[in-house]
Design an enzyme around this catalytic site. Sequence first.
Site, mmCIF file in Angstrom:
data_model
loop_
_atom_site.group_PDB
_atom_site.id
_atom_site.type_symbol
_atom_site.label_atom_id
_atom_site.label_comp_id
_atom_site.label_asym_id
_atom_site.label_seq_id
_atom_site.Cartn_x
_atom_site.Cartn_y
_atom_site.Cartn_z
ATOM 1 N NE ARG A 100 29.307 48.842 53.321
ATOM 2 C CZ ARG A 100 29.735 49.398 52.818
ATOM 3 N NH1 ARG A 100 31.292 50.492 53.171
ATOM 4 N NH2 ARG A 100 29.639 50.023 51.820
ATOM 5 N NE ARG A 133 35.283 59.664 53.703
ATOM 6 C CZ ARG A 133 36.561 60.424 53.002
ATOM 7 N NH1 ARG A 133 37.447 60.151 52.591
ATOM 8 N NH2 ARG A 133 35.742 61.282 51.796
ATOM 9 C CE1 TYR A 141 28.669 63.701 45.974
ATOM 10 C CE2 TYR A 141 28.119 64.944 48.296
ATOM 11 C CZ TYR A 141 28.775 64.329 47.792
ATOM 12 O OH TYR A 141 30.202 63.630 47.844
ATOM 13 N NE ARG A 191 35.669 53.101 51.438
ATOM 14 C CZ ARG A 191 35.786 54.012 50.750
ATOM 15 N NH1 ARG A 191 36.338 53.492 49.319
ATOM 16 N NH2 ARG A 191 36.375 54.783 50.258
ATOM 17 C CG ASP A 246 26.755 58.919 53.502
ATOM 18 O OD1 ASP A 246 28.354 58.787 53.133
ATOM 19 O OD2 ASP A 246 25.974 59.654 52.445
#
Length: 327
Positions: A18, A5, A129, A9, A54
């Site tokens: 973004r 990552r 998921y 963010r 992702d």
Amino acid sequence: MWFMRQAGRYLPEYRELRGDRDILETCKDAELVAEITLQPLGRMPLDAAILFSDIMVPLAAIGVPVRIEPGRGPVVTPPIRTMADIERLRPLEPETDVPEVLEAIALLRPELDVPLIGFAGAPFTLASYLIEGGPSKNHARTKALLFGEPEMWDALMCRLTDIVSAHLLAQATAGAQVLQVFDSWVGALHPDVYRRAVEPYVRAVFDRVRASGVPTIHFGVGTGELLPFMAAAGGDGIGIDFKTPLDAGWSRAGGPAECAVQGNLDPSALLSPWETTEREVRAVLTAAGGRDGHIFNLGHGVLPSTDVAQLQRVVDLVHTDTERISA
């Protein structure tokens, strides 16, 4: 060294670029993906770039009703409950379904002087998921299907094995120079269950990808007891999360003679005062002992609240310390 990552963010320029876009929407813009992938390398001399994407991208591309909820993660509505649901998972056709991924790789390669890492989620993690409908603490529904409906489990894992393999191979063909397989939630399983219900499928993924000649990394969280079996399943390097001592994990995975290892600073150590962070970084380097085959990384992803300057200092420290050990 690189960071999981590392494009994300914690970077203010990422948040600005973004904006209000959904992450899956962002991943459909090849030029945006390339720019975000490059952002951390403009900040610090990392030894690899990882494609901004992702693990749910290939599933969304084949029509799975998935969305990424801020603060929660991937949500699938409705989740898989029947064999008919599984049969609706069609094969991935990368050039048609995820052309933006391949285009982004083509854009990035001329811009990079370090290797580009592509990646995919492993069959078990994607299955969790799909079955749970979102993130889960105990993966109860997933385990119930695994234990109670072996034919359905096999059908689901076979389809996901095909999807993951196709996604990885397409990235390699497009120019990715390393491939990482994220089995983030497989640490929820007992080793015997892993060997019976997961290892055959992930082994098939690595067997197929091996034909590309691209090196691979196999990563999971909470996998201390699974490391010998994960190493046997495949991967030129094995990711060790922050819950397992690096030297002990390396030994379980076969040792330096058998594989490389990646890890494993606790991401939360980056939120501490520098003196504490420095101590923890040096502890990881000490556990590696200067042996060939150590990729310095975190034991999971960079936390959004991480100070960029702290990461920059870690990069400088690791490079300086590695040069000293090598000398």
